[in-house]
Design a protein around this motif. Structure first.
Motif, PDB file in Angstrom:
ATOM      1  N   LEU A 135       0.800  -1.259   0.089  1.00 29.42           N
ATOM      2  CA  LEU A 135      -0.069  -0.121   0.248  1.00 29.42           C
ATOM      3  C   LEU A 135       0.850   1.305   0.118  1.00 29.42           C
ATOM      4  CD1 LEU A 135      -2.391  -0.915   2.997  1.00 29.42           C
ATOM      5  CD2 LEU A 135      -2.594  -1.879   0.366  1.00 29.42           C
ATOM      6  N   ALA A 136       0.486   2.316  -0.613  1.00 30.72           N
ATOM      7  CA  ALA A 136       1.140   3.720  -0.696  1.00 30.72           C
ATOM      8  C   ALA A 136       0.016   4.609  -0.963  1.00 30.72           C
ATOM      9  CB  ALA A 136       2.414   3.606  -1.634  1.00 30.72           C
ATOM     10  N   PHE A 137       0.129   5.910  -0.384  1.00 31.85           N
ATOM     11  CA  PHE A 137      -0.634   6.918  -0.601  1.00 31.85           C
ATOM     12  C   PHE A 137      -0.100   7.980  -1.801  1.00 31.85           C
ATOM     13  CE2 PHE A 137      -3.362   6.031   2.985  1.00 31.85           C
ATOM     14  CZ  PHE A 137      -4.705   6.296   2.403  1.00 31.85           C
ATOM     15  N   SER A 138      -0.613   8.472  -2.598  1.00 30.22           N
ATOM     16  CA  SER A 138      -0.466   9.333  -3.568  1.00 30.22           C
ATOM     17  C   SER A 138      -0.343  10.660  -2.971  1.00 30.22           C
ATOM     18  CB  SER A 138      -1.220   9.412  -4.696  1.00 30.22           C
ATOM     19  OG  SER A 138      -2.473   9.622  -4.489  1.00 30.22           O
ATOM     20  N   PRO A 139       0.244  11.726  -3.370  1.00 27.09           N
ATOM     21  CA  PRO A 139       0.237  13.288  -2.932  1.00 27.09           C
ATOM     22  C   PRO A 139      -1.473  13.594  -2.816  1.00 27.09           C
ATOM     23  CG  PRO A 139       2.014  12.981  -4.414  1.00 27.09           C
ATOM     24  CD  PRO A 139       1.246  11.692  -4.526  1.00 27.09           C
ATOM     25  N   ASP A 140      -2.142  13.218  -3.748  1.00 32.03           N
ATOM     26  CA  ASP A 140      -3.542  13.652  -3.981  1.00 32.03           C
ATOM     27  C   ASP A 140      -4.551  12.733  -2.825  1.00 32.03           C
ATOM     28  OD1 ASP A 140      -3.676  11.495  -5.425  1.00 32.03           O
ATOM     29  OD2 ASP A 140      -4.494  12.486  -7.034  1.00 32.03           O
ATOM     30  N   ASN A 141      -3.805  11.997  -2.048  1.00 30.44           N
ATOM     31  CA  ASN A 141      -4.707  11.262  -0.940  1.00 30.44           C
ATOM     32  C   ASN A 141      -5.443  10.044  -1.521  1.00 30.44           C
ATOM     33  OD1 ASN A 141      -4.991  10.797   1.913  1.00 30.44           O
ATOM     34  ND2 ASN A 141      -6.848  11.792   1.679  1.00 30.44           N
ATOM     35  N   TYR A 142      -4.898   9.546  -2.901  1.00 27.05           N
ATOM     36  CA  TYR A 142      -5.368   8.027  -3.158  1.00 27.05           C
ATOM     37  C   TYR A 142      -4.765   6.852  -2.612  1.00 27.05           C
ATOM     38  CZ  TYR A 142      -9.286  10.021  -6.149  1.00 27.05           C
ATOM     39  OH  TYR A 142     -10.524  10.590  -6.766  1.00 27.05           O
ATOM     40  N   LEU A 143      -5.347   5.838  -2.192  1.00 27.83           N
ATOM     41  CA  LEU A 143      -4.552   4.921  -1.866  1.00 27.83           C
ATOM     42  C   LEU A 143      -4.176   3.888  -3.075  1.00 27.83           C
ATOM     43  CD1 LEU A 143      -3.402   3.135   0.471  1.00 27.83           C
ATOM     44  CD2 LEU A 143      -5.675   2.090   0.593  1.00 27.83           C
ATOM     45  N   TYR A 144      -3.073   3.551  -3.399  1.00 24.28           N
ATOM     46  CA  TYR A 144      -2.656   2.686  -4.169  1.00 24.28           C
ATOM     47  C   TYR A 144      -2.031   1.236  -3.795  1.00 24.28           C
ATOM     48  CZ  TYR A 144      -2.711   6.562  -7.869  1.00 24.28           C
ATOM     49  OH  TYR A 144      -3.045   7.524  -8.507  1.00 24.28           O
ATOM     50  N   VAL A 145      -2.475   0.190  -4.511  1.00 27.48           N
ATOM     51  CA  VAL A 145      -2.277  -1.081  -4.034  1.00 27.48           C
ATOM     52  C   VAL A 145      -1.788  -1.944  -5.086  1.00 27.48           C
ATOM     53  CG1 VAL A 145      -3.412  -3.007  -2.799  1.00 27.48           C
ATOM     54  CG2 VAL A 145      -4.356  -0.743  -2.338  1.00 27.48           C
ATOM     55  N   THR A 146      -0.868  -2.880  -4.623  1.00 24.94           N
ATOM     56  CA  THR A 146      -0.262  -3.970  -5.617  1.00 24.94           C
ATOM     57  C   THR A 146      -0.581  -5.135  -4.746  1.00 24.94           C
ATOM     58  OG1 THR A 146       1.820  -3.872  -4.680  1.00 24.94           O
ATOM     59  CG2 THR A 146       1.455  -2.611  -6.751  1.00 24.94           C
ATOM     60  N   GLY A 147      -0.839  -6.175  -5.531  1.00 25.98           N
ATOM     61  CA  GLY A 147      -1.170  -7.388  -4.946  1.00 25.98           C
ATOM     62  C   GLY A 147      -0.681  -8.726  -6.047  1.00 25.98           C
ATOM     63  N   PRO A 148       0.583  -9.147  -6.066  1.00 24.73           N
ATOM     64  CA  PRO A 148       1.065 -10.114  -7.233  1.00 24.73           C
ATOM     65  C   PRO A 148       0.195 -11.145  -7.075  1.00 24.73           C
ATOM     66  CG  PRO A 148       2.585  -9.863  -5.020  1.00 24.73           C
ATOM     67  CD  PRO A 148       1.700  -8.924  -4.997  1.00 24.73           C
ATOM     68  N   THR A 149      -0.030 -11.827  -8.420  1.00 18.45           N
ATOM     69  CA  THR A 149      -0.469 -12.997  -8.831  1.00 18.45           C
ATOM     70  C   THR A 149       0.432 -13.858  -9.494  1.00 18.45           C
ATOM     71  OG1 THR A 149      -1.644 -12.202 -10.677  1.00 18.45           O
ATOM     72  CG2 THR A 149      -2.856 -11.845  -8.519  1.00 18.45           C
ATOM     73  N   THR A 150      -0.152 -14.894 -10.268  1.00 19.99           N
ATOM     74  CA  THR A 150       0.701 -15.845 -10.721  1.00 19.99           C
ATOM     75  C   THR A 150       0.676 -15.181 -12.331  1.00 19.99           C
ATOM     76  OG1 THR A 150      -1.378 -17.118 -11.521  1.00 19.99           O
ATOM     77  CG2 THR A 150       0.073 -17.737  -9.652  1.00 19.99           C
ATOM     78  N   SER A 151      -0.122 -14.065 -12.616  1.00 23.25           N
ATOM     79  CA  SER A 151      -0.194 -13.456 -14.192  1.00 23.25           C
ATOM     80  C   SER A 151       1.147 -12.679 -14.289  1.00 23.25           C
ATOM     81  CB  SER A 151      -1.332 -12.468 -13.965  1.00 23.25           C
ATOM     82  OG  SER A 151      -1.302 -11.660 -15.134  1.00 23.25           O
TER      83      SER A 151
END
Length: 352
Positions: free
Chosen positions: A238-254
């Motif tokens: 998880l990480a927040f952008s400067p404009d306060n949106y939350l960004y999420v990565t979640g690795p899969t097998t793709s």
């Protein structure tokens, strides 16, 4: 910038990509007469480097272990140090090379850097493994010291707006609050497979349960379901952008994974699609996103502009997390070490 030389038949570098690398990473070179020696010779400082691919106009050079200087040179005489830089058989090109600052660790997510420059990272261990140290502190003198013990499978790290450290355990679903002396106390429990954690500017804590939930915990420890996502086989980061949106990565097998963006009211959309195994992520002040991942088959750190244009920013293997220590100091975590990259580019503006 390259240094001019006297003969057009000698190696001439006109472009090097990406901007930075750690040992094991690769730079792509373009130019003229790059393979004037047989076999072609490359060095970083005085450390020989492997030429993976070589032709007259294109070359891939792998950064060797032990490289600490970013001066890339081509040509046998320069590699032997028998020709002065002003008149030698190669151009020089200044590259940004990561220098190892810690090893013997096991990060599985971003390191974090406090206000005075201390870096925190984990010895996470395999599932259910009890390690002798849970969190290490690398001080401003680059001394690595045990800081927190007795957290099973320490995973995500985050600093609240006042600088207090928090650690998640993917084993017991607890997020721990850490005192200035390294004592861990339970802050919130029942977070499932608790992985990535981050705070917003208001002091709310967000916890990624990799089975499919992003929890929001208010400063008074009220728990809300902020968003639901597809499960990840490994973790949410998880990480927040400067404009306060939350960004999420979640690795899969793709090999074509996404970065998701979540609005302040919990609406989820896809920000970018096309990364391989994306993990730790962070932002610069201009809103450019940096993601530990592969891009077009090349492993390292991808940089994605706010309008969704991606390029490989840093090349290197086994990268799981990233953090800024300053606008020109980038900290890279692999699954066993930390590297510090001193950047010539001031990362507060969009890439060209």
């Amino acid at each position: 910038m390259p240094t001019r030389k006297s003969s057009d038949s000698r190696p001439q570098i006109t472009e090097v990509f990406p901007a930075a690398a750690i040992p094991g990473g690769e730079f792509q070179l373009r130019g003229n007469s790059l393979t004037s020696d047989a076999p072609p010779v490359a060095c970083f400082g005085d450390v020989p480097a492997r030429v993976v691919i070589g032709s007259e106009s294109f070359m891939i050079v792998r950064v060797p272990e032990g490289a600490s200087r970013g001066e890339l040179t081509l040509g046998l005489e320069r590699a032997r140090g028998t020709v002065a830089p002003a008149t030698g058989d190669s151009y020089d090109w200044q590259c940004d090379i990561g220098v190892q600052i810690a090893d013997g660790i096991h990060p599985v997510a971003n390191p974090v850097v406090d206000a005075i420059g201390n870096i925190y990272t984990t010895l996470s261990g395999t599932a259910g493994q009890r390690t002798p140290v849970s969190v290490y502190k690398l001080d401003t003198n680059l001394q690595l010291k045990p800081f927190v013990s007795d957290i099973l499978n320490a995973t995500g790290l985050a600093l609240d707006p006042t600088g207090v450290l928090y650690v998640s355990s993917r084993r017991d679903g607890i997020v721990y609050q850490i005192s200035a002396t390294g004592t861990a106390t339970s802050f919130v429990e029942g977070m499932g497979v608790a992985t990535g954690i981050v705070f917003d500017q208001a002091g709310n804590l967000y916890v990624g349960d990799r089975s499919g939930t992003i929890f929001k915990i208010s400063p008074d420890r009220q728990i809300y379901v902020f968003a639901t996502l597809e499960p990840s086989m490994a973790a949410y980061h998880l990480a927040f952008s400067p404009d306060n949106y939350l960004y999420v990565t979640g690795p899969t097998t793709s090999s074509f994974d996404v970065v998701r963006r979540i609005s302040p009211d919990g609406q989820v959309d896809v920000f970018y699609r096309g990364l391989g195994r994306p993990q730790g992520l962070t932002f610069d002040t201009a809103g450019n996103l940096y993601v530990s991942s592969s891009l077009a088959g090349r492993r390292g750190v991808a940089r994605i502009t706010p309008d969704g244009k991606a390029e490989l920013f840093l090349s290197g293997p086994s990268i799981v997390g990233v953090a800024f220590a300053s606008p020109r100091t980038f900290v890279v975590a692999t699954n066993s070490a930390l590297y510090r990259v001193q950047l010539r580019e001031h990362l507060t503006t969009k890439p060209k």
